[in-house]
Design a protein around this motif. Structure first.
Motif, PDB file in Angstrom:
ATOM      1  N   VAL A   1       0.846  -1.200   0.000  1.00 32.99           N
ATOM      2  CA  VAL A   1       0.000   0.000   0.000  1.00 32.99           C
ATOM      3  C   VAL A   1       0.879   1.246   0.000  1.00 32.99           C
ATOM      4  O   VAL A   1       0.639   2.199  -0.757  1.00 32.99           O
ATOM      5  CB  VAL A   1      -0.945   0.000   1.227  1.00 32.99           C
TER       6      VAL A   1
ATOM      7  N   ALA B   1      -3.465   6.630  -3.478  1.00 27.48           N
ATOM      8  CA  ALA B   1      -4.161   5.892  -2.424  1.00 27.48           C
ATOM      9  C   ALA B   1      -5.611   5.596  -2.809  1.00 27.48           C
ATOM     10  O   ALA B   1      -6.094   4.466  -2.664  1.00 27.48           O
ATOM     11  CB  ALA B   1      -4.112   6.668  -1.116  1.00 27.48           C
TER      12      ALA B   1
ATOM     13  N   SER C   1      -7.416   1.875  -3.698  1.00 24.40           N
ATOM     14  CA  SER C   1      -8.612   1.394  -3.024  1.00 24.40           C
ATOM     15  C   SER C   1      -9.713   1.067  -4.026  1.00 24.40           C
ATOM     16  O   SER C   1     -10.369   0.025  -3.937  1.00 24.40           O
ATOM     17  CB  SER C   1      -9.105   2.446  -2.026  1.00 24.40           C
TER      18      SER C   1
ATOM     19  N   TYR D   1      -7.725  -6.577   2.395  1.00 19.80           N
ATOM     20  CA  TYR D   1      -6.598  -5.747   1.950  1.00 19.80           C
ATOM     21  C   TYR D   1      -7.054  -4.305   1.739  1.00 19.80           C
ATOM     22  O   TYR D   1      -6.308  -3.360   2.027  1.00 19.80           O
ATOM     23  CB  TYR D   1      -6.006  -6.288   0.651  1.00 19.80           C
ATOM     24  N   GLN D   2      -8.271  -4.124   1.232  1.00 24.58           N
ATOM     25  CA  GLN D   2      -8.757  -2.759   1.049  1.00 24.58           C
ATOM     26  C   GLN D   2      -8.944  -2.072   2.406  1.00 24.58           C
ATOM     27  O   GLN D   2      -8.656  -0.879   2.546  1.00 24.58           O
ATOM     28  CB  GLN D   2     -10.066  -2.742   0.269  1.00 24.58           C
TER      29      GLN D   2
ATOM     30  N   ALA E   1      -5.588  -1.015   3.504  1.00 29.93           N
ATOM     31  CA  ALA E   1      -5.174   0.167   2.733  1.00 29.93           C
ATOM     32  C   ALA E   1      -5.827   1.428   3.281  1.00 29.93           C
ATOM     33  O   ALA E   1      -5.190   2.483   3.397  1.00 29.93           O
ATOM     34  CB  ALA E   1      -5.526  -0.017   1.258  1.00 29.93           C
TER      35      ALA E   1
END
Length: 271
Positions: free
Chosen positions: A110, A118, A122, A190-191, A194
């Motif tokens: 990330v 960023a 996402s 994972y999102q 992030a």
């Protein structure tokens, strides 16, 4: 996974995250992330190694010497330092060590995208998750363990190619081989990681028709005020909702859809 850690594991993970953040300023974050994934995979797959490096009766220096011998020259120096530090620590459950290394790898990937990308990262992770969710054949192919991980990773690379950020591709590939039960669950987690890296929360918004830019901005601002931090919207259009919207953010659900209101009216009439 890592969010459920407690005791010594939670403390170790927090301290290792601080170390990672401090070390990435002078390191190749993408290489660090990829190498941490590799170390986590080795520790998960080698039961004997996993037992030794998580055994509280084995001196920390002995474990550090062992993993240095295994990984030295094969990992980015920053990644190696983190792995060595990690095996010196106490872990509440044996799986927590590898799970934390995976978590650190996600954070590093990330960070490799930078602050400027960023939001794009996402959005791309969300898009990958939706693509798989909406295509049963693709979902089956990615979860087919008869096919090698390398083959499934090649499928992911073919789908994403150079149309997405390198970090998106790397995270999608890791989602095939990490600790989560399905590809879709991994991508969703994972999102969230992030978002947490950038001090955000993620809201899944289900609507009957696409939100206008103004409506989207107003909703983001309202949720950000309510939760005390920036909120990133994942908007899903579902015409069968008829109207209104359903917002899911963490464990909170705000259901203002027409379908929900009709169901509530039916229950009252029947009751």
């Amino acid at each position: 996974m890592v969010s459920a850690m407690r005791g010594a594991s939670a403390e170790a993970q927090a301290e290792l995250l601080d170390r990672l953040t401090g070390a990435l300023g002078s390191a190749d974050a993408a290489s660090v992330g990829t190498d941490l994934f590799g170390a986590a995979s080795v520790i998960r797959s080698e039961a004997g190694l996993r037992r030794v490096v998580t055994d509280i009766s084995t001196p920390g220096e002995a474990k550090a010497t062992l993993v240095t011998g295994i990984f030295e020259g094969k990992l980015d120096p920053v990644a190696l330092d983190l792995v060595v530090d990690a095996v010196r620590r106490r872990w509440t459950a044996t799986r927590d060590l590898a799970d934390t290394l995976e978590h650190l790898g996600v954070v590093a990937l990330v960070r490799s995208a930078g602050d400027a990308d960023a939001e794009r990262l996402s959005d791309e992770l969300f898009g990958v998750g939706r693509l798989v969710e909406e295509n049963p054949d693709l979902r089956a192919a990615l979860s087919d363990h008869v096919r090698s991980v390398a083959d499934r990773r090649q499928l992911v690379r073919g789908l994403l190619g150079d149309r997405t950020l390198p970090a998106t591709v790397a995270l999608a590939e890791q989602a095939l081989a990490g600790s989560y039960r399905t590809f879709g669950v991994a991508i969703a987690e994972y999102q969230k990681i992030a978002a947490a890296v950038h001090d955000e929360r993620v809201a899944r918004v289900r609507v009957a028709q696409e939100l206008s830019d103004d409506d989207r901005q107003r909703l983001e601002q309202a949720l950000s005020r309510q939760y005390g931090r920036d909120v990133h919207l994942n908007v899903v259009v579902e015409p069968e909702l008829l109207g209104g919207m359903r917002v899911e953010i963490g464990d909170d659900v705000i259901d203002g859809t027409v379908v929900s209101r009709l169901d509530e009216a039916r229950r009252k009439l029947a009751g």
